[in-house]
Write a protein that holds these residues in place. Structure first.
Motif, short mmCIF file in Angstrom:
data_model
loop_
_atom_site.label_atom_id
_atom_site.label_comp_id
_atom_site.label_asym_id
_atom_site.label_seq_id
_atom_site.Cartn_x
_atom_site.Cartn_y
_atom_site.Cartn_z
N UNK A 1 4.16 -20.31 74.27
CA UNK A 1 3.98 -19.59 75.29
C UNK A 1 4.83 -18.80 75.44
N UNK A 2 6.39 -19.16 75.04
CA UNK A 2 7.23 -18.23 74.93
C UNK A 2 6.99 -16.95 73.93
N UNK A 3 6.53 -17.39 72.85
CA UNK A 3 5.99 -16.16 71.90
C UNK A 3 5.20 -15.55 72.38
N UNK A 4 4.23 -16.07 72.97
CA UNK A 4 3.29 -15.09 73.60
C UNK A 4 3.59 -14.23 74.69
N UNK B 1 -4.78 -11.46 69.22
CA UNK B 1 -3.60 -12.37 68.96
C UNK B 1 -3.01 -13.06 70.14
N UNK B 2 -2.63 -12.64 71.36
CA UNK B 2 -2.14 -13.47 72.58
C UNK B 2 -2.91 -14.69 72.82
N UNK C 1 3.98 -9.85 74.45
CA UNK C 1 3.33 -9.29 75.54
C UNK C 1 4.39 -8.29 76.13
N UNK C 2 5.55 -8.76 76.26
CA UNK C 2 6.84 -7.93 76.91
C UNK C 2 7.15 -6.78 75.94
#
Length: 124
Positions: free
Chosen positions: A112-115, A61-62, A119-120
């Motif tokens: 990129x912020x969503x990814x 997904x990422x 992840x975090x």
């Protein structure tokens, strides 16, 4: 320089930018769905998915989300290059051609912020 003195050149470039924008948004949305599908499967049937599969779905997904963000940024770059080649006669009076560029850059940044957020979230 195109030197066609025809605003249709600008509009064709904008249509291409919008097509890439739709593609990048689709990739980001698909990546989000893939990542969330693992969580949904885990919530519905905890024993059906292993931690390794859940991690694999996260990374897949990422990857789609980052690919969408890169696609959006590259489309914005290409559009900016095209804009530099146009003459002032190819811009309709009072027309702002940079709005699409800004939207694509915003989509890239937000992707990129969503990814990063997903992840975090997975780490905690």
């Amino acid at each position: 320089m195109s030197n066609l003195k025809d605003p249709r050149v600008l509009f064709a470039a904008e249509r291409t930018l919008l097509a890439w924008n739709r593609t990048s948004l689709s990739l980001i949305a698909f990546g989000f769905v893939v990542e969330r599908a693992g969580k949904l499967t885990l919530a519905i049937s905890p024993g059906i998915i292993s931690p390794g599969q859940l991690t694999g779905m996260l990374w897949l997904g990422l990857a789609f989300i980052v690919l969408g963000a890169i696609t959006s940024a590259h489309a914005a770059r290409q559009y900016a290059i095209v804009l530099q080649t146009l003459t002032p006669d190819e811009f309709p009076p009072g027309y702002t051609a940079k709005w699409g560029l800004l939207v694509n850059l915003a989509v890239a940044l937000l992707g990129l912020i969503l990814a990063l957020a997903l992840w975090l979230w997975h780490l905690y």
